[in-house]
Design a protein around this motif. Structure first.
Motif, short mmCIF file in Angstrom:
data_model
loop_
_atom_site.label_atom_id
_atom_site.label_comp_id
_atom_site.label_asym_id
_atom_site.label_seq_id
_atom_site.Cartn_x
_atom_site.Cartn_y
_atom_site.Cartn_z
N PRO A 57 0.84 -1.19 0.00
CA PRO A 57 0.00 0.00 0.00
C PRO A 57 0.88 1.26 0.00
N LYS A 58 0.41 2.31 -0.64
CA LYS A 58 1.19 3.55 -0.74
C LYS A 58 1.56 4.13 0.62
N ASP A 59 0.72 3.93 1.62
CA ASP A 59 0.96 4.52 2.94
C ASP A 59 1.65 3.55 3.90
N THR A 60 2.30 2.53 3.37
CA THR A 60 2.94 1.52 4.22
C THR A 60 4.03 2.13 5.10
N ARG A 61 4.17 1.57 6.29
CA ARG A 61 5.24 1.99 7.19
C ARG A 61 6.38 0.97 7.17
N LEU A 62 6.23 -0.06 6.35
CA LEU A 62 7.27 -1.08 6.22
C LEU A 62 8.54 -0.44 5.63
N PRO A 63 9.73 -0.75 6.15
CA PRO A 63 10.95 -0.14 5.61
C PRO A 63 11.40 -0.80 4.30
N TRP A 64 10.54 -0.73 3.30
CA TRP A 64 10.80 -1.34 1.99
C TRP A 64 12.09 -0.83 1.35
N HIS A 65 12.45 0.40 1.69
CA HIS A 65 13.63 1.02 1.07
C HIS A 65 14.93 0.32 1.45
N ARG A 66 14.89 -0.53 2.47
CA ARG A 66 16.09 -1.24 2.91
C ARG A 66 16.33 -2.53 2.12
N VAL A 67 15.49 -2.81 1.15
CA VAL A 67 15.65 -4.01 0.33
C VAL A 67 16.23 -3.60 -1.01
N ILE A 68 17.37 -4.20 -1.35
CA ILE A 68 18.08 -3.88 -2.59
C ILE A 68 18.44 -5.18 -3.31
N ASN A 69 19.04 -5.06 -4.49
CA ASN A 69 19.40 -6.28 -5.20
C ASN A 69 20.74 -6.84 -4.73
N ALA A 70 21.07 -8.01 -5.18
CA ALA A 70 22.26 -8.73 -4.72
C ALA A 70 23.56 -8.04 -5.13
N LYS A 71 23.50 -7.12 -6.08
CA LYS A 71 24.69 -6.38 -6.50
C LYS A 71 24.93 -5.14 -5.63
N GLY A 72 24.02 -4.89 -4.68
CA GLY A 72 24.16 -3.71 -3.84
C GLY A 72 23.57 -2.47 -4.48
N GLU A 73 22.65 -2.68 -5.39
CA GLU A 73 22.05 -1.57 -6.12
C GLU A 73 20.55 -1.49 -5.87
N ILE A 74 20.03 -0.29 -6.07
CA ILE A 74 18.58 -0.09 -6.06
C ILE A 74 18.07 -0.62 -7.39
N SER A 75 16.95 -1.33 -7.36
CA SER A 75 16.45 -1.97 -8.58
C SER A 75 15.63 -1.05 -9.48
N PHE A 76 15.18 0.08 -8.95
CA PHE A 76 14.42 1.01 -9.79
C PHE A 76 15.35 1.70 -10.79
N ALA A 77 14.78 2.19 -11.89
CA ALA A 77 15.54 2.97 -12.86
C ALA A 77 16.05 4.24 -12.19
N GLU A 78 17.31 4.60 -12.46
CA GLU A 78 17.92 5.75 -11.80
C GLU A 78 17.17 7.06 -12.00
N ASP A 79 16.47 7.18 -13.10
CA ASP A 79 15.76 8.44 -13.37
C ASP A 79 14.32 8.44 -12.84
N SER A 80 13.98 7.43 -12.03
CA SER A 80 12.60 7.34 -11.53
C SER A 80 12.46 7.99 -10.15
N GLN A 81 11.25 8.41 -9.84
CA GLN A 81 10.97 8.98 -8.52
C GLN A 81 11.17 7.92 -7.44
N ALA A 82 10.81 6.68 -7.73
CA ALA A 82 10.98 5.60 -6.75
C ALA A 82 12.46 5.42 -6.38
N TYR A 83 13.35 5.51 -7.38
CA TYR A 83 14.79 5.40 -7.12
C TYR A 83 15.23 6.54 -6.20
N ARG A 84 14.83 7.76 -6.54
CA ARG A 84 15.24 8.93 -5.75
C ARG A 84 14.72 8.82 -4.31
N THR A 85 13.48 8.35 -4.16
CA THR A 85 12.90 8.18 -2.83
C THR A 85 13.69 7.15 -2.03
N GLN A 86 13.96 6.00 -2.64
CA GLN A 86 14.67 4.94 -1.94
C GLN A 86 16.09 5.39 -1.57
#
Length: 106
Positions: free
Chosen positions: A50-79
């Motif tokens: 849900p958009k209003d989740t309090r779960l710390p989803w931003h602490r989950v990344i891929n196995a390469k140590g990278e954020i999985s969202f596209a670098e130019d996306s708002q989700a990437y910037r937020t994370q």
């Protein structure tokens, strides 16, 4: 009850335990949730939070140590912003897993 709901709740419970200033990979979360090899299931679960989740989803990344969202996306910037606010440092777009990985027995 929907068996998928149990899986989602188990994944949520694991993610909720990731401490501030640490990260975990999708695969690590899957293993800790008793679902080894189901990293994509973790990703799908996070995608449907849900958009209003309090779960710390931003602490989950891929196995390469990278954020999985596209670098130019708002989700990437937020994370990235949330991780940096917790003291996590990026080096050329990557997180040093030796330093920031949630060190829990898998």
């Amino acid at each position: 009850m929907d068996p998928g709901q149990n899986i989602r709740e188990t994944i949520w419970q694991v993610i909720a335990q990731i401490p501030e200033g640490k990260v975990a990979s999708y695969g690590q979360i899957a293993k800790l949730a008793g679902l080894p090899g189901y990293a994509r299931q973790v990703g799908n679960t996070l995608k449907n939070l849900p958009k209003d989740t309090r779960l710390p989803w931003h602490r989950v990344i891929n196995a390469k140590g990278e954020i999985s969202f596209a670098e130019d996306s708002q989700a990437y910037r937020t994370q990235r912003s949330r991780l940096e606010s917790e003291g996590i440092v990026f080096n050329r777009g990557k997180i040093e897993l030796k330093q920031y990985r949630w060190d829990i027995e898998v």
